[in-house]
Design an enzyme around this catalytic site. Sequence first.
Site, mmCIF file in Angstrom:
data_model
loop_
_atom_site.group_PDB
_atom_site.id
_atom_site.type_symbol
_atom_site.label_atom_id
_atom_site.label_comp_id
_atom_site.label_asym_id
_atom_site.label_seq_id
_atom_site.Cartn_x
_atom_site.Cartn_y
_atom_site.Cartn_z
ATOM 1 N N ASN A 55 -2.375 -10.875 8.844
ATOM 2 C CA ASN A 55 -2.717 -9.278 9.116
ATOM 3 C C ASN A 55 -4.063 -10.463 8.359
ATOM 4 O O ASN A 55 -4.027 -10.182 7.382
ATOM 5 C CB ASN A 55 -2.291 -8.570 8.342
ATOM 6 C CG ASN A 55 -3.155 -7.196 8.150
ATOM 7 O OD1 ASN A 55 -3.217 -6.350 9.869
ATOM 8 N ND2 ASN A 55 -3.911 -6.834 7.746
ATOM 9 N N GLU A 56 -5.048 -9.676 9.400
ATOM 10 C CA GLU A 56 -6.618 -10.116 8.779
ATOM 11 C C GLU A 56 -6.989 -11.754 7.828
ATOM 12 O O GLU A 56 -6.629 -11.308 6.793
ATOM 13 C CB GLU A 56 -6.814 -9.283 8.004
ATOM 14 C CG GLU A 56 -7.273 -7.823 8.791
ATOM 15 C CD GLU A 56 -7.951 -6.368 8.485
ATOM 16 O OE1 GLU A 56 -7.890 -6.565 7.662
ATOM 17 O OE2 GLU A 56 -8.553 -5.346 9.868
ATOM 18 N N TYR A 93 -13.423 -1.304 11.890
ATOM 19 C CA TYR A 93 -13.745 -0.328 11.896
ATOM 20 C C TYR A 93 -15.156 -0.180 12.221
ATOM 21 O O TYR A 93 -15.460 0.911 11.535
ATOM 22 C CB TYR A 93 -13.313 -0.209 10.157
ATOM 23 C CG TYR A 93 -11.882 -0.288 9.350
ATOM 24 C CD1 TYR A 93 -10.995 0.662 9.935
ATOM 25 C CD2 TYR A 93 -11.488 -1.261 9.553
ATOM 26 C CE1 TYR A 93 -9.672 0.594 9.439
ATOM 27 C CE2 TYR A 93 -9.940 -1.814 9.905
ATOM 28 C CZ TYR A 93 -9.076 -0.031 9.423
ATOM 29 O OH TYR A 93 -8.084 -0.746 9.646
ATOM 30 N N GLN A 105 0.923 -1.366 -0.372
ATOM 31 C CA GLN A 105 -0.077 0.138 0.213
ATOM 32 C C GLN A 105 0.727 0.816 -0.003
ATOM 33 O O GLN A 105 0.437 2.101 -0.727
ATOM 34 C CB GLN A 105 -0.745 -0.042 1.304
ATOM 35 C CG GLN A 105 -2.074 -1.141 1.262
ATOM 36 C CD GLN A 105 -3.171 -1.060 2.439
ATOM 37 O OE1 GLN A 105 -2.997 -1.254 3.404
ATOM 38 N NE2 GLN A 105 -4.205 0.009 2.392
ATOM 39 N N TRP A 114 -4.889 4.100 11.994
ATOM 40 C CA TRP A 114 -5.763 3.243 10.506
ATOM 41 C C TRP A 114 -5.534 4.859 9.402
ATOM 42 O O TRP A 114 -6.185 4.708 9.657
ATOM 43 C CB TRP A 114 -5.578 1.851 10.026
ATOM 44 C CG TRP A 114 -5.819 1.574 8.277
ATOM 45 C CD1 TRP A 114 -6.469 2.220 7.682
ATOM 46 C CD2 TRP A 114 -4.869 1.312 8.066
ATOM 47 N NE1 TRP A 114 -5.431 1.279 5.854
ATOM 48 C CE2 TRP A 114 -4.566 0.892 6.523
ATOM 49 C CE3 TRP A 114 -3.421 0.203 8.406
ATOM 50 C CZ2 TRP A 114 -3.926 0.506 6.131
ATOM 51 C CZ3 TRP A 114 -2.343 0.373 7.361
ATOM 52 C CH2 TRP A 114 -2.951 -0.057 6.226
ATOM 53 N N HIS A 133 1.261 -8.853 5.091
ATOM 54 C CA HIS A 133 -0.141 -8.368 4.190
ATOM 55 C C HIS A 133 -0.578 -8.838 3.148
ATOM 56 O O HIS A 133 -0.364 -7.385 2.974
ATOM 57 C CB HIS A 133 0.034 -6.603 5.404
ATOM 58 C CG HIS A 133 -0.742 -5.897 5.444
ATOM 59 N ND1 HIS A 133 -0.742 -5.126 6.481
ATOM 60 C CD2 HIS A 133 -1.802 -5.702 5.342
ATOM 61 C CE1 HIS A 133 -2.156 -4.723 6.591
ATOM 62 N NE2 HIS A 133 -2.737 -5.023 5.537
ATOM 63 N N GLU A 182 -5.590 2.194 -1.113
ATOM 64 C CA GLU A 182 -6.752 1.003 -0.704
ATOM 65 C C GLU A 182 -7.322 -0.377 -1.148
ATOM 66 O O GLU A 182 -8.141 -0.631 -1.743
ATOM 67 C CB GLU A 182 -8.260 1.878 -0.226
ATOM 68 C CG GLU A 182 -7.120 2.113 1.181
ATOM 69 C CD GLU A 182 -6.840 1.727 2.413
ATOM 70 O OE1 GLU A 182 -7.150 0.237 2.357
ATOM 71 O OE2 GLU A 182 -6.364 2.660 3.421
ATOM 72 N N TRP A 183 -6.102 -1.136 -2.007
ATOM 73 C CA TRP A 183 -6.746 -2.533 -2.393
ATOM 74 C C TRP A 183 -7.184 -2.410 -3.588
ATOM 75 O O TRP A 183 -7.592 -1.646 -4.020
ATOM 76 C CB TRP A 183 -6.698 -3.450 -0.941
ATOM 77 C CG TRP A 183 -6.236 -3.633 0.263
ATOM 78 C CD1 TRP A 183 -5.832 -3.578 0.790
ATOM 79 C CD2 TRP A 183 -4.766 -4.169 -0.013
ATOM 80 N NE1 TRP A 183 -5.091 -3.341 1.743
ATOM 81 C CE2 TRP A 183 -4.054 -3.980 1.126
ATOM 82 C CE3 TRP A 183 -4.027 -5.126 -1.402
ATOM 83 C CZ2 TRP A 183 -3.154 -4.179 1.552
ATOM 84 C CZ3 TRP A 183 -2.742 -4.918 -0.475
ATOM 85 C CH2 TRP A 183 -1.785 -5.072 0.216
ATOM 86 N N GLU A 232 -5.250 -1.654 14.151
ATOM 87 C CA GLU A 232 -5.796 -0.697 13.228
ATOM 88 C C GLU A 232 -7.064 -0.257 13.638
ATOM 89 O O GLU A 232 -8.559 -1.340 14.010
ATOM 90 C CB GLU A 232 -6.224 -1.276 11.704
ATOM 91 C CG GLU A 232 -4.834 -2.104 11.009
ATOM 92 C CD GLU A 232 -5.012 -2.880 9.265
ATOM 93 O OE1 GLU A 232 -6.316 -2.363 8.913
ATOM 94 O OE2 GLU A 232 -4.509 -3.302 9.053
#
Length: 437
Positions: free
Chosen positions: A164-165, A292, A19, A391, A120, A398-399, A344
């Site tokens: 990560n996630e 989030y 990113q 974050w 990540h 952003e992907w 995050e």
Amino acid sequence: MNIQFPERFTWGAATAAYQVEGAAFEDGKGKSIWDVFSHVPGNIEDDATGDVACDQYHRYPEDIKLMQELNLQVYRFSVSWPRIYPEGTGVVNSKGLDHYDRLVDALLDAGIDPWITLYHWDLPQALHERGGWPNRDIADWFTDYALTMAERLGDRVKHWMTMNEAWVCSYFGYRDGNMAPGIKDHKQALAASYHFNLAHGRAYNAMKAMNPNLKVGITHATQQHRPLDGKPESLALAEFLWQENNGVFMEPIFSGSYPEAIIDRYPESIPVITDADLIEMNNYDFVGLQYYCDNLIRDGKLVAEKLPEFEYTEMGWPVTPDGFYNNIMEYVRRYKPKELAITENGMALDDEVDAEGRVRDVRRQKYIKAHLESVHRAIQDGAPLTGYFAWSFMDNYEWACGYRPRFGLIHTDYATQTRTIKDSGRMFAEIIRNTGW
């Protein structure tokens, strides 16, 4: 309201290699699945790629000075696996290792503690072509990579996050196909989820055997699902989605089994946890929670439209700071973790620099304070929380959404690579300086 955090509470901000780094094809770096996926027309908004991103690979000295202005105590960043092993395994790229050596030293010289995420989402494309995360061999490939990094940087870097996630990688990458590598196969997604846990555990054991002083954890996206009514079908869906998004990854680590609801729903797809695998999986020093928003449920279904009673971010996510508190406490209730950090949390807005050279992101300032109030309340109620990472440090790639959403404390002008600290960044710096407000 008087909010004061413990003196030893850790304050930081986070990014990820693909990113922010750019330099996607420089200094011997191999291709990642995101280098390939983002170059397929139609996969990403505006066909954006991370080829340049924020150019942090070259501009990290400038960024570290900005971290100092933000009073950051910690910078959480990820290592690009294909920058270290261009083919995923085999020959190490010394220029890649040298880059992270320089970055770590520069951070420490600036008084900023580096926290490293090993994975990540940017899997080497060469390993994807050998089966990727659905292939059990990846646990060994990942462990070799983790040991390479720990051997090189473990004398200076204490905190490590393996994954990560993993649910995002498993479900969006292998079930829904809207993120790299773009596969749509639920069985592969569940196999990937199993191997994320196995790779985490195997790497944990190897890293701790090499250096017992390392603190090795894992980060998870905390997916809370909020029923807006008391209907049984809404409550049942909320529990199932908790188990699908959280339990699939947490239960094997904490209890050694998959949730019954997932086994019942996908009896032919659930991997069998062997005793030997369980011994490896059930290890961690801390868990990073990443939050989030709540996902809203009504009449037994996820709510797709925006509801007037909620504020929404640029991502279309409702702002639900009360859900953040509930989510933290639900994790504590279900899993009784040893140590937690919020690795995050942030808000996407359509930020612009005004004529006076400022980004007056009032909504993000309110978001940060409201969510920190939830963190503070959770600490008071016994949650073993030791840190908070915004974050993100700066606007970045952003992907699948490309460069549209802006989460940063720092505004990035992608045409010129000019960085501008936002009003939220100034506010965050004052919160860190005062350990609250």
